[in-house]
Motif scaffolding. Structure first.
Motif, short mmCIF file in Angstrom:
data_model
loop_
_atom_site.label_atom_id
_atom_site.label_comp_id
_atom_site.label_asym_id
_atom_site.label_seq_id
_atom_site.Cartn_x
_atom_site.Cartn_y
_atom_site.Cartn_z
N ALA A 1 0.83 -1.21 0.00
CA ALA A 1 0.00 0.00 0.00
C ALA A 1 0.86 1.26 0.00
O ALA A 1 0.58 2.21 -0.73
N GLU A 2 1.90 1.27 0.80
CA GLU A 2 2.80 2.44 0.82
C GLU A 2 3.44 2.65 -0.55
O GLU A 2 3.53 3.79 -1.03
N ASP A 3 3.90 1.56 -1.17
CA ASP A 3 4.53 1.68 -2.49
C ASP A 3 3.52 2.17 -3.54
O ASP A 3 3.86 3.00 -4.40
N LEU A 4 2.29 1.66 -3.48
CA LEU A 4 1.29 2.03 -4.46
C LEU A 4 0.85 3.49 -4.30
O LEU A 4 0.58 4.18 -5.30
N VAL A 5 0.81 3.97 -3.07
CA VAL A 5 0.48 5.38 -2.86
C VAL A 5 1.62 6.27 -3.36
O VAL A 5 1.38 7.33 -3.93
N GLN A 6 2.84 5.82 -3.19
CA GLN A 6 3.96 6.59 -3.72
C GLN A 6 3.86 6.69 -5.24
O GLN A 6 4.09 7.75 -5.83
N GLU A 7 3.49 5.59 -5.88
CA GLU A 7 3.29 5.60 -7.33
C GLU A 7 2.12 6.50 -7.71
O GLU A 7 2.18 7.22 -8.72
N THR A 8 1.06 6.48 -6.90
CA THR A 8 -0.09 7.36 -7.14
C THR A 8 0.31 8.82 -7.10
O THR A 8 -0.06 9.63 -7.97
N TRP B 1 -10.01 12.75 -7.76
CA TRP B 1 -9.02 12.51 -8.82
C TRP B 1 -7.91 11.58 -8.32
O TRP B 1 -7.51 10.64 -9.03
N LEU B 2 -7.44 11.81 -7.10
CA LEU B 2 -6.38 10.97 -6.54
C LEU B 2 -6.87 9.53 -6.34
O LEU B 2 -6.13 8.57 -6.59
N TYR B 3 -8.12 9.37 -5.91
CA TYR B 3 -8.65 8.02 -5.74
C TYR B 3 -8.78 7.30 -7.07
O TYR B 3 -8.60 6.08 -7.16
N ARG B 4 -9.08 8.04 -8.13
CA ARG B 4 -9.14 7.40 -9.45
C ARG B 4 -7.76 6.89 -9.85
O ARG B 4 -7.64 5.76 -10.34
N ILE B 5 -6.75 7.70 -9.62
CA ILE B 5 -5.39 7.26 -9.94
C ILE B 5 -4.99 6.07 -9.08
O ILE B 5 -4.45 5.08 -9.57
N ALA B 6 -5.26 6.16 -7.76
CA ALA B 6 -4.90 5.08 -6.84
C ALA B 6 -5.61 3.79 -7.21
O ALA B 6 -5.02 2.69 -7.14
N THR B 7 -6.87 3.88 -7.60
CA THR B 7 -7.63 2.68 -7.98
C THR B 7 -6.99 2.01 -9.19
O THR B 7 -6.80 0.78 -9.22
N ASN B 8 -6.65 2.79 -10.21
CA ASN B 8 -6.00 2.23 -11.39
C ASN B 8 -4.66 1.61 -11.06
O ASN B 8 -4.31 0.53 -11.57
N VAL B 9 -3.89 2.27 -10.18
CA VAL B 9 -2.59 1.75 -9.77
C VAL B 9 -2.76 0.41 -9.06
O VAL B 9 -2.05 -0.57 -9.33
N CYS B 10 -3.74 0.33 -8.15
CA CYS B 10 -3.96 -0.90 -7.39
C CYS B 10 -4.45 -2.03 -8.29
O CYS B 10 -3.98 -3.17 -8.18
N LEU B 11 -5.40 -1.75 -9.16
CA LEU B 11 -5.95 -2.79 -10.03
C LEU B 11 -4.88 -3.35 -10.97
O LEU B 11 -4.83 -4.56 -11.23
N THR B 12 -4.02 -2.48 -11.45
CA THR B 12 -2.91 -2.95 -12.28
C THR B 12 -1.97 -3.84 -11.48
O THR B 12 -1.54 -4.90 -11.95
N ALA B 13 -1.67 -3.42 -10.26
CA ALA B 13 -0.76 -4.20 -9.41
C ALA B 13 -1.35 -5.55 -9.04
O ALA B 13 -0.61 -6.53 -8.85
N LEU B 14 -2.67 -5.64 -8.93
CA LEU B 14 -3.32 -6.88 -8.50
C LEU B 14 -3.53 -7.87 -9.63
O LEU B 14 -3.89 -9.02 -9.37
#
Length: 278
Positions: free
Chosen positions: A24-31, A52-65
């Motif tokens: 989660a920390e790494d993904l937020v840094q990427e966000t 807007w930030l949650y949209r970016i974070a969601t895409n980052v997480c879904l890609t990572a998963l």
């Protein structure tokens, strides 16, 4: 444009989706990095900075998963063990569900970080997980969630219904005790005193009959105060009785770390008591 005020809640969000505090920390840094790079194209008239930030974070997480195995607790892998003498062989190949250290972030919605709920959500496909958290925990509108996921309102409603139905099959994960509740703190104090005294009968008396003992990365787990007591007798016989404890909270629940001599036991014990000690 300052994104830092949102870091804590974004870490909690990414943790709910991934089941890993480190990830989660790494993904937020990427966000944050993606948001900074795209800041010139951000349109305030279309969405708030937070949305807007949650949209970016969601895409980052879904890609990572994508392609990743879900993160379970031992109880998510099979039936409980009834052999308190079973070998304690770690399974490091399993991506275990990790606890969330409350002290690192001031997260208001502690109840929605509780370990039982995060563990239950791991059975959901990643997009259903995201819909459930965005709609029912963070209370974004259906239209906002559809925009964040790049889908339609009917698709969001359908995913939410499926997520609710799947969680209903996981049993009751709603019970939660606040870590500053006086009664809960008193029980934890008695538990710690009994543990430091290696008083197994006193420990057993403090647990409910359906208490669960889990010890990632060891895949074994035990249900019930009887098997818990037998296992703890084995622990004290193997490792001695010179234990201490450090109080903290994890996933919004009372918890503690155990210490044998000068060697602190790590997050596996934290996971155990986030579920077992109450």
């Amino acid at each position: 444009m300052d994104f830092e005020p949102y870091r804590g809640e974004l870490v909690a969000y990414c943790y709910r989706l991934t089941g890993s505090y480190a990830d989660a920390e790494d993904l937020v840094q990427e966000t944050m990095l993606r948001a900074w790079r795209a800041r010139e194209g951000y349109d305030r008239t279309r969405a708030s900075v937070r949305t807007w930030l949650y949209r970016i974070a969601t895409n980052v997480c879904l890609t990572a998963l994508e392609g990743r195995a879900r993160r379970p607790l031992p109880s998510g892998l099979g039936a409980p063990s009834h052999d308190p003498g079973a070998p304690l062989t770690p399974a490091f190949d399993i991506p275990w569900l990790e606890p969330f250290p409350d002290a690192r972030f001031d997260v208001a919605a502690r109840a929605d970080l509780r370990l039982a709920l995060v563990a239950a959500m791991q059975v959901l496909p990643a997009r259903q997980r995201a819909v459930l958290v965005l709609r029912e925990v963070l209370e974004f509108s259906t239209a906002e969630v559809a925009a964040q996921l790049g889908t339609t309102v009917p698709a969001v409603n359908s995913a939410l219904q499926r997520a609710r139905a799947a969680l209903a099959g996981e049993g009751d994960v709603s019970e939660v005790t606040e870590p500053d509740d006086p009664e809960a703190r008193a029980v934890i104090q008695r538990y710690v005193r009994a543990f430091e005294a290696a008083d197994v009968p006193a420990l057993v008396r403090l647990l409910t009959e359906d208490a669960v003992l889990e010890m990632p990365p060891v895949p074994l787990w035990y249900r019930g105060s009887r098997d818990y007591g037998l296992f703890m007798e084995r622990v004290f016989a193997m490792r001695g009785t010179a234990w201490g404890a450090r109080h903290l909270t994890a996933n919004g629940q009372p918890a503690h770390l155990e210490c044998l001599a000068a060697e602190w036991v790590g997050p596996a014990v934290l996971t155990r008591y986030a579920r077992a000690a109450r």
